[in-house]
Design a protein around this motif. Sequence first.
Motif, PDB file in Angstrom:
ATOM      1  N   TYR A  35       6.042  28.843 -10.757  1.00 55.44           N
ATOM      2  CA  TYR A  35       6.642  29.950 -10.007  1.00 55.44           C
ATOM      3  C   TYR A  35       6.772  29.606  -8.527  1.00 55.44           C
ATOM      4  CZ  TYR A  35       7.399  34.570  -8.029  1.00 55.44           C
ATOM      5  OH  TYR A  35       7.922  35.630  -7.330  1.00 55.44           O
ATOM      6  N   GLU A  36       5.717  29.099  -7.909  1.00 59.48           N
ATOM      7  CA  GLU A  36       5.764  28.788  -6.480  1.00 59.48           C
ATOM      8  C   GLU A  36       6.756  27.666  -6.195  1.00 59.48           C
ATOM      9  OE1 GLU A  36       4.522  30.354  -3.924  1.00 59.48           O
ATOM     10  OE2 GLU A  36       3.627  31.872  -5.242  1.00 59.48           O
ATOM     11  N   GLU A  37       6.823  26.661  -7.061  1.00 61.67           N
ATOM     12  CA  GLU A  37       7.810  25.593  -6.886  1.00 61.67           C
ATOM     13  C   GLU A  37       9.225  26.146  -7.024  1.00 61.67           C
ATOM     14  OE1 GLU A  37       5.209  21.828  -8.692  1.00 61.67           O
ATOM     15  OE2 GLU A  37       6.530  23.021 -10.002  1.00 61.67           O
ATOM     16  N   SER A  38       9.411  27.063  -7.952  1.00 63.45           N
ATOM     17  CA  SER A  38      10.725  27.684  -8.151  1.00 63.45           C
ATOM     18  C   SER A  38      11.132  28.488  -6.926  1.00 63.45           C
ATOM     19  CB  SER A  38      10.690  28.592  -9.381  1.00 63.45           C
ATOM     20  OG  SER A  38      10.358  27.864 -10.540  1.00 63.45           O
ATOM     21  N   SER A  70      15.134  29.704 -23.098  1.00 65.66           N
ATOM     22  CA  SER A  70      14.441  30.809 -23.770  1.00 65.66           C
ATOM     23  C   SER A  70      13.788  31.760 -22.788  1.00 65.66           C
ATOM     24  CB  SER A  70      13.389  30.264 -24.741  1.00 65.66           C
ATOM     25  OG  SER A  70      12.409  29.507 -24.048  1.00 65.66           O
ATOM     26  N   ARG A  71      13.403  31.256 -21.615  1.00 64.99           N
ATOM     27  CA  ARG A  71      12.765  32.114 -20.608  1.00 64.99           C
ATOM     28  C   ARG A  71      12.947  31.502 -19.226  1.00 64.99           C
ATOM     29  NH1 ARG A  71       6.662  32.392 -22.477  1.00 64.99           N
ATOM     30  NH2 ARG A  71       7.734  32.965 -24.385  1.00 64.99           N
ATOM     31  N   ALA A  72      12.879  32.331 -18.191  1.00 68.84           N
ATOM     32  CA  ALA A  72      13.077  31.839 -16.821  1.00 68.84           C
ATOM     33  C   ALA A  72      12.380  32.771 -15.847  1.00 68.84           C
ATOM     34  CB  ALA A  72      14.569  31.753 -16.497  1.00 68.84           C
ATOM     35  N   TRP A  73      11.828  32.168 -14.766  1.00 67.56           N
ATOM     36  CA  TRP A  73      11.202  32.954 -13.708  1.00 67.56           C
ATOM     37  C   TRP A  73      12.250  33.796 -12.970  1.00 67.56           C
ATOM     38  CZ3 TRP A  73       6.282  33.082 -14.315  1.00 67.56           C
ATOM     39  CH2 TRP A  73       5.502  31.947 -14.552  1.00 67.56           C
ATOM     40  N   ILE A  74      11.890  35.030 -12.605  1.00 70.16           N
ATOM     41  CA  ILE A  74      12.617  35.817 -11.611  1.00 70.16           C
ATOM     42  C   ILE A  74      11.634  36.118 -10.480  1.00 70.16           C
ATOM     43  CG2 ILE A  74      14.314  36.789 -13.188  1.00 70.16           C
ATOM     44  CD1 ILE A  74      12.575  39.330 -13.322  1.00 70.16           C
ATOM     45  N   ASP A 216       0.265  36.692 -12.906  1.00 72.52           N
ATOM     46  CA  ASP A 216       0.712  37.389 -11.700  1.00 72.52           C
ATOM     47  C   ASP A 216       2.203  37.211 -11.419  1.00 72.52           C
ATOM     48  OD1 ASP A 216      -1.965  37.963 -11.481  1.00 72.52           O
ATOM     49  OD2 ASP A 216      -2.355  36.526  -9.876  1.00 72.52           O
ATOM     50  N   CYS A 217       2.933  36.548 -12.313  1.00 70.22           N
ATOM     51  CA  CYS A 217       4.353  36.263 -12.090  1.00 70.22           C
ATOM     52  C   CYS A 217       5.143  36.661 -13.336  1.00 70.22           C
ATOM     53  CB  CYS A 217       4.556  34.781 -11.772  1.00 70.22           C
ATOM     54  SG  CYS A 217       3.609  34.221 -10.324  1.00 70.22           S
ATOM     55  N   VAL A 218       6.455  36.820 -13.179  1.00 72.05           N
ATOM     56  CA  VAL A 218       7.262  37.456 -14.233  1.00 72.05           C
ATOM     57  C   VAL A 218       8.402  36.551 -14.668  1.00 72.05           C
ATOM     58  CG1 VAL A 218       8.755  39.429 -14.766  1.00 72.05           C
ATOM     59  CG2 VAL A 218       6.663  39.762 -13.429  1.00 72.05           C
ATOM     60  N   THR A 219       8.601  36.498 -15.993  1.00 74.36           N
ATOM     61  CA  THR A 219       9.735  35.770 -16.567  1.00 74.36           C
ATOM     62  C   THR A 219      10.593  36.721 -17.386  1.00 74.36           C
ATOM     63  OG1 THR A 219       8.531  35.168 -18.573  1.00 74.36           O
ATOM     64  CG2 THR A 219       8.470  33.592 -16.751  1.00 74.36           C
ATOM     65  N   CYS A 233       1.329  31.910 -13.282  1.00 76.63           N
ATOM     66  CA  CYS A 233       2.280  31.330 -12.328  1.00 76.63           C
ATOM     67  C   CYS A 233       2.390  29.803 -12.387  1.00 76.63           C
ATOM     68  CB  CYS A 233       1.929  31.769 -10.910  1.00 76.63           C
ATOM     69  SG  CYS A 233       1.834  33.566 -10.707  1.00 76.63           S
ATOM     70  N   PRO A 234       1.338  29.046 -12.728  1.00 75.12           N
ATOM     71  CA  PRO A 234       1.492  27.585 -12.756  1.00 75.12           C
ATOM     72  C   PRO A 234       2.348  27.067 -13.907  1.00 75.12           C
ATOM     73  CG  PRO A 234      -0.807  28.213 -12.399  1.00 75.12           C
ATOM     74  CD  PRO A 234      -0.086  29.448 -12.825  1.00 75.12           C
ATOM     75  N   GLY A 235       2.664  27.908 -14.900  1.00 78.02           N
ATOM     76  CA  GLY A 235       3.465  27.449 -16.027  1.00 78.02           C
ATOM     77  C   GLY A 235       4.822  26.912 -15.580  1.00 78.02           C
ATOM     78  N   LYS A 236       5.284  25.843 -16.217  1.00 72.56           N
ATOM     79  CA  LYS A 236       6.553  25.208 -15.849  1.00 72.56           C
ATOM     80  C   LYS A 236       7.692  25.833 -16.666  1.00 72.56           C
ATOM     81  CE  LYS A 236       4.579  21.893 -13.274  1.00 72.56           C
ATOM     82  NZ  LYS A 236       4.867  21.610 -11.861  1.00 72.56           N
TER      83      LYS A 236
END
Length: 441
Positions: A35-38, A70-74, A216-219, A233-236
């Motif tokens: 998430y933070e890299e994105s 299949s999924r992506a950070w917003i 703590d982050c949303v996809t 959040c660390p998930g790629k």
Amino acid sequence: MLVNSKFIHLLFISGLYVFSHGSSEFHLINKLKSYEESKRYCREMYTDLATIHNFSEMNDLINLVSGSTSRAWIGLELADKRTWHWSLPGHTVAYTNWREGNPQDNDQDACVAVDENGKWFESDCKSKMSFVCHSDGGSHVFVADTKTWRDAQNHCRSLSTDLVSILSAEENAVVSNMSQNIWIGLFKDPWKWSDGSDSSFRYWSAFQPNYLEGQDCVTVIFKNSGKWNDLKCPGKRAFICQGAYKVPTTTLETTTQGATKVTYLSTHYSVTSESITVTFHFTLDKNSTNVSTTTVPTTVGVSAAPNTTKPVTLAPHSNTPDNLVLVQQNLTWVEAITYCRSNYIDLVHISTENVQMKVAEKAKNATTPHVWIGLKYTCHSKLWFWIRSSSGCYQNWAPQQGYEGNYNCGATGAIQATGRQQWVGLPQTEKLNFICYGCVG
């Protein structure tokens, strides 16, 4: 023209998909990052991670991305404290009428109901109550069925609206007189948008967010109809940026065309529904900078709305409604939707000229001068859309209607029963015949 066709091809397959929505631009970046890299990537290359402002934008994003990942950070992330929001985007919490002891001083998600005296109280969102759906024209819709707050919200959204927002004492009196202990659209949650937007739009999957440690982050989960999950959040994952592309100033590529050395300094592109125009800034050997523009047809992975002088009409799924039924009852637009969904599938949508001809033939037998179809106007985005939407361009508006017309909030679409049988916008409270579609046979 000194344009490297290989370079254009690389642009299309590099994991970049572009969708323009009004003044916004969404970009799917099909690279796996935390998430933070994105977020860092989006802020360097565009504006920020994507913020979703309304259901229309969410539908557009689903249609753009579905099948690509299949999924992506917003850009939705956990905040330090919970904040009150109206479920209907664009409404701020100015007027309140809390019952004694409310709002409660706790750090938990909560939803709000109104009692018979017009006083507001917090309640567990999983409790079941009747509810009221919002109407831009002020004629709010009371639903006696008892549902959880989330299910009530989904019901209102199926009618192309949301749970009611109460913005004044007069409006509070109207809503409280409908029944006792009824859900309204006020809720409290701890989420914030990366770009600082105050958008209240949420589109959670069932049982989400579950607030497990570190989630703590949303996809967006595209294989689950685009619903949202909170994840670690660390998930790629792939991610979605927004905003204009920042043209790089560094060298992009150096290649040789014949005996000439070509150094590409930067590129800029603009997208329409028909084509993508790529402007290259380059040098020949060590000479001064040159500019060259080429236009190629829109290819796989590139989708866009036309520019704001002729906005796109959001059309429904590609299936053709072959079984059309003219209902010669005079109902409001919302009543017509409810009738069609109870007895058939939905109000008819018109995605092609062929469907227009079939609907026009049915409309000739109407007993009212216009016939409801599944079009709705949103004054927040100044956009006409079909209630079952995906991108499409077919339009058949009467003169001075559609994007040339001026409408009050809550306008809905109808087709003329006679004459040229074009589309018009009318107040949703008018009572007209309507056309449903169902399963063939």
